[in-house]
Design a protein around this motif. Structure first.
Motif, PDB file in Angstrom:
ATOM      1  N   LEU A  32       0.847  -1.189   0.000  1.00  0.00           N
ATOM      2  CA  LEU A  32       0.000   0.000   0.000  1.00  0.00           C
ATOM      3  C   LEU A  32       0.886   1.245   0.000  1.00  0.00           C
ATOM      4  O   LEU A  32       1.682   1.456   0.921  1.00  0.00           O
ATOM      5  N   GLU A  40       3.165   1.909   3.299  1.00  0.00           N
ATOM      6  CA  GLU A  40       2.851   1.408   4.638  1.00  0.00           C
ATOM      7  C   GLU A  40       3.764   0.248   4.976  1.00  0.00           C
ATOM      8  O   GLU A  40       3.974  -0.649   4.147  1.00  0.00           O
ATOM      9  N   ARG A  43       1.625  -4.930   7.399  1.00  0.00           N
ATOM     10  CA  ARG A  43       0.927  -5.302   8.630  1.00  0.00           C
ATOM     11  C   ARG A  43       1.069  -6.803   8.795  1.00  0.00           C
ATOM     12  O   ARG A  43       0.467  -7.579   8.045  1.00  0.00           O
ATOM     13  N   GLU A  62      -2.033  -7.906  17.506  1.00  0.00           N
ATOM     14  CA  GLU A  62      -2.138  -6.892  16.457  1.00  0.00           C
ATOM     15  C   GLU A  62      -2.075  -5.463  17.002  1.00  0.00           C
ATOM     16  O   GLU A  62      -1.455  -4.611  16.399  1.00  0.00           O
ATOM     17  N   LEU A  63      -2.709  -5.219  18.144  1.00  0.00           N
ATOM     18  CA  LEU A  63      -2.732  -3.839  18.635  1.00  0.00           C
ATOM     19  C   LEU A  63      -1.392  -3.428  19.229  1.00  0.00           C
ATOM     20  O   LEU A  63      -0.852  -2.379  18.909  1.00  0.00           O
ATOM     21  N   GLY A 130       0.731  -0.083  18.272  1.00  0.00           N
ATOM     22  CA  GLY A 130       1.616   0.211  17.155  1.00  0.00           C
ATOM     23  C   GLY A 130       1.917  -1.017  16.340  1.00  0.00           C
ATOM     24  O   GLY A 130       1.158  -1.988  16.345  1.00  0.00           O
ATOM     25  N   ASN A 198       0.819   3.802  13.181  1.00  0.00           N
ATOM     26  CA  ASN A 198       1.180   3.133  11.927  1.00  0.00           C
ATOM     27  C   ASN A 198       2.526   3.651  11.448  1.00  0.00           C
ATOM     28  O   ASN A 198       2.925   4.770  11.763  1.00  0.00           O
TER      29      ASN A 198
END
Lengths: 266, 296
Positions: A32, A40, A43, A62-63, A130, A198
């Protein structure tokens, strides 16, 4: 069949893989990139696993992701001790003297980095939402990282720290007094960072400039020069305020984080 | 699933579009998801998808990221935006940054509001982000439309959106011994954004998730004051204190309000966020703005 190139770290992967074996980036998703060229950071999927040397790293959650390392005999990682979340009792620990003790103390940096040696498991995390940014470093690379942003580095990396030049940059830049510098010699290494919010990366061409909020700066290739530029703001009362931005000049990569503490103009 | 048609009207910003792009071009809301409404009538504002684009004037805004999204604007040379300088993340060097003249600086300083607003004029890219995980909300304003926004939610607005601030009018004071303390559950001021001379775009950042609701005329709802994000100017606000009754005299809270609610009175639209500050015990309320009281 053709091998798949990871868009993040450029490693060549077997055609049947869904995540990169050196950085964990999903291979079945398009990179992305924003209209202005910021990519980005990938993720990483929960429980993604990738390899370094003879060891593996698994990203969990994930968080506030956790990086869990299964260290093989002969492998080691170094880190700031407060990022260690848990470890197996049998994982041997040692200390790395960073040098420049008084200077580091004045700069708010730890004197001593901890080293965990294989075999065994150890896990790291930071203290806010993050992303874990996985940066495989090829031989002869130099990367400068914002202080307190690195999570762990493999034993093949040479660690040092560089003072940010210029009193104005230190006082107003917001990046602190020092940058952590990670250098690879003849063998590759792996660096894990934690970026708040991010994380985005842009590759600057030679001479290309971008202005970045100093609190948002996360890492850069050492070939990227960083200066602090002042933006004067008149308020009409009591003179005004100054805002300081980090001017990054290419060539090289710049990484930023979207959640940060604003510095320098309160 | 809704099918994109040439008469698609976004349920969140209520502006028609052709709905063909997968996201509303005015507010970025996805067009291909079912509207999620709770049994009580709160509609969940869907997060703007990563890399979604919003059009305004001759410029675009792209929302990137997930946890702490970044609003990256590609400004046309005729367009400009204003913002609080805390929110600036990065900018092209050619974007012209200037200070925006603000009235009432002393009062803003006392109220803890930013003294400085900045303007950015195109052409070029400039990006903004906030300092908490949450959602970026795009509130497109039609000509002459206004919204009232709780302080510290503002991210950036287009130049044709007029900004003014006024007292929130929501306060109370408590007394303990000889000490009197003033409380402003919404903050001392509220921001009013008003599109004049054409449609404009307002971007806000809300920690947590966002829910919106239309209050009918004379409809009333109680919310945590720090949970409010924005409201239509037609929505009236008052305070509401509750004094719960306990099983025994010492567990009753007759001498101090246990809950200080913000009472919202329709008609109009309101938006709330799922993250709010932990409410404090209010103590004995001695003076307050317009309020109702319930003793249970």
């Amino acid at each position: 069949m053709d091998r798949i190139e990871c868009q993040w770290c450029k490693a060549q992967n077997e055609p049947d893989r869904t995540s990169c074996f050196t950085c964990g980036a999903p291979l079945d998703k398009k990179n992305l990139v924003s209209d202005s060229g910021w990519a980005e950071a990938p993720r990483l999927r929960d429980m993604t696993e990738f390899r370094f040397s003879n060891s593996t790293c698994q990203i969990e959650g994930e968080l506030v992701p956790v990086a869990e390392l299964a260290l093989a005999q002969g492998d080691a990682v170094f880190f700031e001790h407060h990022v260690m979340l848990w470890k197996e009792p049998g994982v041997p620990m040692s200390a790395m003297n960073t040098g420049g003790g008084m200077k580091r103390m004045l700069g708010g940096m730890p004197h001593v980095l901890s080293i965990a040696h294989g075999p065994g498991r150890i896990a790291f995390s930071r203290d806010a939402a993050g992303e874990v940014v996985v940066l495989p470093l090829h031989p002869s690379m130099e990367l400068d990282v914002r202080e307190h942003a690195f999570l762990a580095g493999t034993h093949s990396l040479n660690y040092s720290f560089v003072r940010i030049k210029g009193l104005a940059n230190v006082m107003h830049g917001g990046e602190g007094m020092y940058l952590d510098r990670f250098v690879t010699a003849n063998e590759p290494g792996l660096l894990l960072l934690h970026g708040y919010g991010n994380v985005f990366q842009k590759t600057l061409q030679p001479g290309e400039k971008i202005l970045v909020e100093p609190g948002g700066f996360l890492y850069k290739d050492s070939s990227v020069t960083m200066n602090t530029v002042k933006q004067s703001m008149k308020t009409g009362m009591m003179g005004g305020h100054n805002m300081y931005l980090a001017e990054m000049t290419g060539p090289g990569r710049v990484g930023i984080q979207s959640m940060y503490v604003h510095h320098g103009s309160e | 699933m809704s099918t994109p048609t040439s008469t698609y009207t976004c349920p969140y910003c209520r502006i028609p579009s052709d709905g063909s792009g997968g996201t509303c071009p005015h507010c970025g809301a996805p067009v291909d998801v079912r509207e999620r409404v709770s049994d009580s009538g709160w509609a969940e504002q869907p997060a703007i998808r990563d890399m979604a684009r919003i059009r305004f004037s001759r410029s675009t805004c792209q929302i990137i990221g997930k946890y702490v999204p970044v609003a990256e604007m590609s400004l046309h040379e005729d367009d400009w935006v204003y913002f609080s300088h805390h929110n600036l993340l990065h900018t092209d060097p050619q974007v012209r940054l200037e200070t925006m003249r603000m009235a009432g600086g002393w009062n803003r300083m006392l109220a803890g509001m930013p003294l400085i607003m900045m303007t950015a004029r195109g052409p070029g890219h400039i990006a903004f982000s906030a300092d908490k995980p949450g959602e970026t909300l795009a509130v497109p304003l039609q000509h002459n439309q206004a919204v009232d926004v709780v302080e510290h939610r503002f991210l950036v607005a287009t130049g044709n959106v007029t900004y003014q601030w006024e007292n929130s009018g929501i306060w109370f004071s408590t007394q303990k011994g000889d000490d009197q303390e003033y409380h402003y559950p919404l903050g001392q001021t509220m921001d009013r954004f008003w599109a004049k001379g054409g449609p404009g775009l307002l971007l806000l950042h809300a920690p947590g998730n966002t829910f919106i609701r239309d209050l009918g005329p004379s409809e009333r709802i109680l919310i945590q004051p720090s949970g409010l994000i924005w409201k239509d100017p037609t929505v009236r606000m008052t305070l509401h204190f509750e004094y719960p009754h306990g099983a025994y005299w010492f567990s009753s809270a007759r001498w101090q309000a246990k809950s200080a609610w913000l009472s919202l009175h329709g008609p109009g639209r309101v938006a709330i966020q799922s993250v709010f500050e932990r409410p404090e015990m209010t103590g004995q309320v001695v003076r307050c703005s317009s309020a109702t009281t319930q003793v249970w």
